[in-house]
Design a protein around this motif. Structure first.
Motif, PDB file in Angstrom:
ATOM      1  N   LEU A 171       0.831  -1.209   0.000  1.00  0.00           N
ATOM      2  CA  LEU A 171       0.000   0.000   0.000  1.00  0.00           C
ATOM      3  C   LEU A 171       0.863   1.255   0.000  1.00  0.00           C
ATOM      4  CD1 LEU A 171      -3.031  -0.626   2.379  1.00  0.00           C
ATOM      5  CD2 LEU A 171      -3.057  -0.122  -0.071  1.00  0.00           C
TER       6      LEU A 171
ATOM      7  N   ARG B 241       1.117   4.038  -3.010  1.00  0.00           N
ATOM      8  CA  ARG B 241       0.951   5.471  -2.740  1.00  0.00           C
ATOM      9  C   ARG B 241       2.152   6.246  -3.280  1.00  0.00           C
ATOM     10  NH1 ARG B 241      -3.910   7.403  -1.502  1.00  0.00           N
ATOM     11  NH2 ARG B 241      -3.141   7.953  -3.515  1.00  0.00           N
TER      12      ARG B 241
ATOM     13  N   LEU C  78      -5.954   5.243  -5.167  1.00  0.00           N
ATOM     14  CA  LEU C  78      -6.487   4.063  -4.482  1.00  0.00           C
ATOM     15  C   LEU C  78      -8.000   4.183  -4.329  1.00  0.00           C
ATOM     16  CD1 LEU C  78      -3.890   3.457  -1.610  1.00  0.00           C
ATOM     17  CD2 LEU C  78      -3.991   2.393  -3.871  1.00  0.00           C
TER      18      LEU C  78
END
Ligand code: C2E
Ligand code: MG
Ligand code: MG
Ligand code: MG
Length: 282
Positions: free
Chosen positions: A167, A171, A177
């Motif tokens: 994640l 990013r 997302l």
């Protein structure tokens, strides 16, 4: 007990069991072949702004084009792909296809929009996911803003070290997302805000429930909080003009569903880029 009931019966029971097993092994072998020889195609479903009808994004949805059995839809093979680990190479095929497609549309000089990819919890736990996407973007010379990643709430809140690292990497890459099927899990908007989620796709069940007022409560709560947190809200599964009108009134930002368009083969997408607005402004 089956054996005591008689030879014939035992035989029946036994062969029934092995038939099921054979079917599953058969399907697994077929899926393995399909991944090895790439029998997959992507279809694309538009997402539009709720008020203007302006095209905002495109969701990439995988289909298995079986040489004998015809088109097979993801609900019939994604689960098996996850159980067998085939989701990893399949997921990479999907990422590669989408990037190649975006690059092709770009090369034709079309006014393209971002494309979203569906990524399952299994894929997020793969340490190579973000690196693979990054590599694909580079090879096809695509800016990260053109790719969005759809994850379910449970994938997003999976506390494994691997998922959390992916994640962070996603990013860092700069891809958006999205939370898919929002409302079916147990996440809070505060948690999603902390994870820097850009878009919530509210599950189709709530759009369906607009008719009896239950959906309206959900959308009111989500849109008011999401607005304060600077998260966009998308309604999935919009099938009727009445649903669209309700969603516009409830300040839902974007909509997606059969009313606007079904998932379409890639060849039908360029005309949507030209058209730009998929319904007349309300
Ligand atoms: P999803 O991501 O929530 O996608 C929405 C599904 O609902 C799609 O089905 C879409 O065709 C369908 N849909 C869209 N609008 C409407 C509508 O108005 N009414 C109704 N009844 N259905 C609508 P599809 O393509 O069969 O995909 C099913 C699920 O399979 C997806 O749900 C997603 O979770 C998964 N999936 C699809 N492609 C991929 C992929 O490339 N990788 C992974 N990991 N999962 C995928
Ligand atoms: Mg999705
Ligand atoms: Mg969804
Ligand atoms: Mg859904």
């Amino acid at each position: 007990a089956a054996k005591a009931a008689g030879k014939g019966r035992y035989h029946f029971y036994h062969s029934h069991l092995s038939d099921t097993l054979l079917l599953k092994l058969d399907k697994e072998r077929a899926l393995r072949d399909a991944v090895a020889s790439d029998q997959f195609v992507m279809h694309y479903q538009p997402r539009v702004e709720a008020v203007s009808g302006r095209l905002s994004s495109m969701e990439a949805l995988v289909r298995w084009k079986h040489p004998e059995r015809g088109m097979i839809y993801p609900n019939d093979f994604i689960g098996l792909a996850e159980d067998t680990g085939l989701i990893m190479p399949l997921g990479e095929l999907v990422i590669e296809k989408v990037c190649a497609q975006v690059a092709e549309w770009k090369a034709c000089g079309m006014a393209i929009v971002p494309v979203s990819l569906n990524v399952s919890a299994h894929q997020l736990r793969n340490e190579r996911l973000a690196g693979f996407i990054e590599d694909c973007l580079q090879r096809h010379a695509i800016e990260p803003a053109l790719i969005e990643v759809e994850l379910t709430e449970s994938a997003m809140l999976d506390n494994s070290v691997a998922s959390r690292r992916q994640l962070i990497e996603l990013r860092r890459l700069g891809v958006k997302l999205l939370i898919d099927d929002f409302g079916t899990g147990y996440s809070s908007l505060a948690q999603l805000h902390q994870l820097d989620v850009d878009v919530l796709k509210v599950d189709r069940a709530f759009t369906t429930a607009l008719a009896d007022g239950n959906g309206e409560v959900m959308f009111r709560a989500v849109t008011s909080m999401a607005e304060a947190l600077d998260i966009r809200v998308v309604a999935e599964g919009v099938e009727t003009a009445e649903q669209l009108r309700s969603l516009q009134r409830l300040h839902c930002d974007e909509v997606q569903g059969y009313l606007i368009a079904r998932a379409l083969p890639a060849a039908e997408i360029p005309s949507l880029f030209t058209q730009r607005f998929l319904f007349a402004p309300a």
